[in-house]
Enzyme design. Structure first.
Site, PDB file in Angstrom:
ATOM      1  N   ASN A   1     -10.957   2.778   2.676  1.00  0.00           N
ATOM      2  CA  ASN A   1     -12.206   1.957   3.435  1.00  0.00           C
ATOM      3  C   ASN A   1     -13.273   2.821   3.789  1.00  0.00           C
ATOM      4  O   ASN A   1     -12.891   3.354   4.825  1.00  0.00           O
ATOM      5  CB  ASN A   1     -11.407   1.098   4.412  1.00  0.00           C
ATOM      6  CG  ASN A   1     -12.614   0.169   5.342  1.00  0.00           C
ATOM      7  OD1 ASN A   1     -13.701   0.119   4.769  1.00  0.00           O
ATOM      8  ND2 ASN A   1     -12.099  -0.274   6.552  1.00  0.00           N
ATOM      9  N   TRP A   2     -14.127   2.924   3.047  1.00  0.00           N
ATOM     10  CA  TRP A   2     -15.374   3.713   3.568  1.00  0.00           C
ATOM     11  C   TRP A   2     -16.427   3.212   4.959  1.00  0.00           C
ATOM     12  O   TRP A   2     -17.027   4.068   5.126  1.00  0.00           O
ATOM     13  CB  TRP A   2     -16.110   4.088   2.354  1.00  0.00           C
ATOM     14  CG  TRP A   2     -15.387   4.953   1.405  1.00  0.00           C
ATOM     15  CD1 TRP A   2     -14.333   5.374   1.458  1.00  0.00           C
ATOM     16  CD2 TRP A   2     -16.255   5.453  -0.193  1.00  0.00           C
ATOM     17  NE1 TRP A   2     -14.054   6.140   0.228  1.00  0.00           N
ATOM     18  CE2 TRP A   2     -15.187   6.146  -0.383  1.00  0.00           C
ATOM     19  CE3 TRP A   2     -17.217   5.209  -0.570  1.00  0.00           C
ATOM     20  CZ2 TRP A   2     -15.338   6.649  -1.786  1.00  0.00           C
ATOM     21  CZ3 TRP A   2     -17.490   5.482  -1.840  1.00  0.00           C
ATOM     22  CH2 TRP A   2     -16.644   6.478  -2.512  1.00  0.00           C
TER      23      TRP A   2
ATOM     24  N   SER B   1      -5.343   5.578  11.622  1.00  0.00           N
ATOM     25  CA  SER B   1      -5.355   6.772  11.701  1.00  0.00           C
ATOM     26  C   SER B   1      -4.293   7.826  10.643  1.00  0.00           C
ATOM     27  O   SER B   1      -3.585   8.607  11.226  1.00  0.00           O
ATOM     28  CB  SER B   1      -5.063   7.200  13.073  1.00  0.00           C
ATOM     29  OG  SER B   1      -5.945   6.899  13.945  1.00  0.00           O
TER      30      SER B   1
ATOM     31  N   GLY C   1      -9.152   4.702   6.726  1.00  0.00           N
ATOM     32  CA  GLY C   1     -10.507   4.659   6.781  1.00  0.00           C
ATOM     33  C   GLY C   1     -10.985   6.035   6.990  1.00  0.00           C
ATOM     34  O   GLY C   1     -11.334   6.480   5.840  1.00  0.00           O
ATOM     35  N   GLY C   2     -11.163   6.646   8.111  1.00  0.00           N
ATOM     36  CA  GLY C   2     -11.986   7.916   8.110  1.00  0.00           C
ATOM     37  C   GLY C   2     -11.676   9.182   7.221  1.00  0.00           C
ATOM     38  O   GLY C   2     -12.527   9.549   6.859  1.00  0.00           O
TER      39      GLY C   2
HETATM   40  C1  PEP Z   1      -9.395   1.313   8.620  1.00  0.00           C
HETATM   41  O1  PEP Z   1     -10.780   1.340   8.694  1.00  0.00           O
HETATM   42  O2  PEP Z   1      -8.690   0.204   7.870  1.00  0.00           O
HETATM   43  C2  PEP Z   1      -8.639   2.599   9.279  1.00  0.00           C
HETATM   44  C3  PEP Z   1      -7.465   2.391   9.237  1.00  0.00           C
HETATM   45  O3  PEP Z   1      -9.474   3.371   9.795  1.00  0.00           O
HETATM   46  P1  PEP Z   1      -8.813   4.864  10.272  1.00  0.00           P
HETATM   47  O4  PEP Z   1      -7.869   5.358   8.924  1.00  0.00           O
HETATM   48  O5  PEP Z   1      -9.845   5.479  10.470  1.00  0.00           O
HETATM   49  O6  PEP Z   1      -8.037   4.807  11.214  1.00  0.00           O
END
Ligand code: PEP
Length: 256
Positions: free
Chosen positions: A11-12, A214, A235-236
């Site tokens: 997920n960008w 995360s 995500g990140g």
């Molecule tokens: C997300 O955006 O779905 C997500 C899990 O973000 P992150 O990996 O940055 O916590």
């Protein structure tokens, strides 16, 4: 891990700002994803405007493409919206119910349900996000919150489509973008609950369940090795080609 191939969904969010960067990122990830395709299924979820160019970059790679949201009406006077029907010409997947949309864009359990139904009807596969916030965690309400979100989101959905075309991502809100990933034991317990609730409430024979929050190269294995985890929503860390490629490789190794 319950299914044959683990699923890693990237997920960008609202990144990258430039189209060229999005294409370069997709190409870099595609190299590793193609090499690990037997063990890991990868899907990229860029912002709407980058979908056509990222689709071209992924052509013939076997990597799927998805959008981060959709609207339930097919067409009409809904300025600014993008319908699931429109997306069906562009990509295979859509995320619905991400906590950032629930938090910042007034997404409710009812709109999540409408979006999921519209996407499935349009032939698009759904990543449905659910998860408790920090306050709900502290109050010991994780299970109740997740169960309620699932019940509402699944209302009226065709059980066959749930089994074939819907994946649930358990994403504790307090873990998203915070660096505070959930203890695998907490994630595993809740993913087990997700599986039980989805099969019971929707009548689907089975469902794939992901963990998100995360996830990085150094912790992804602790999730995909769990009995009830079919992969991760990232995500990140998916914005860094090296980090995300290392995750793909780690998941492929865990599946050997
Ligand atoms: C997300 O955006 O779905 C997500 C899990 O973000 P992150 O990996 O940055 O916590």
């Amino acid at each position: 891990m319950t299914s044959q191939r683990s699923f890693l969904a990237a997920n960008w969010k609202l990144n990258p700002v430039r189209m060229g960067e999005a294409v370069d990122l997709a190409r870099a990830i595609a190299k590793t994803a193609r090499a690990c395709a037997e063990r890991v299924e990868v899907a990229l979820f860029p912002p709407f405007p980058w979908l056509p160019s990222v689709a071209r970059a992924l052509d013939a790679t076997g990597i799927d493409l998805g959008a981060q949201d959709c609207y339930w009406e097919r067409t009409g006077a809904f300025t600014g919206e993008v319908s699931a029907a429109m997306l069906s010409d562009l990509c295979e997947w859509v995320i619905v119910g991400h906590s950032e949309r629930r938090q910042h864009f007034c997404e409710t359990d009812e709109t999540v349900n409408r979006k999921a139904a519209a996407a499935l009807a349009a032939g698009i596969k759904v990543v449905l996000c659910v998860g408790e916030n920090a306050e709900q965690l502290d109050a010991g309400r994780t299970e109740a919150v997740v169960e309620e979100q699932l019940r509402a989101a699944l209302r009226g959905l065709d059980p066959k489509l749930v089994a074939s075309s819907l994946v649930v991502a358990y994403e504790p809100v307090w873990a998203i973008g915070t660096g505070r990933n959930a203890e695998p034991a907490h994630a595993g317990r809740t993913m087990g609950l997700v599986r039980t609730v989805v099969t019971r409430e929707s009548g689907a024979e089975s469902v794939r369940v992901l963990y998100g929050g995360s996830v990085k190269a150094d912790n992804v294995t602790s999730y995909v090795e769990l009995a009830d985890c079919d992969g991760c929503l990232v995500g990140g860390a998916s914005l860094n080609a090296e980090e995300f490629s290392a995750m793909i490789e780690a998941v492929a190794e865990a599946g050997e």
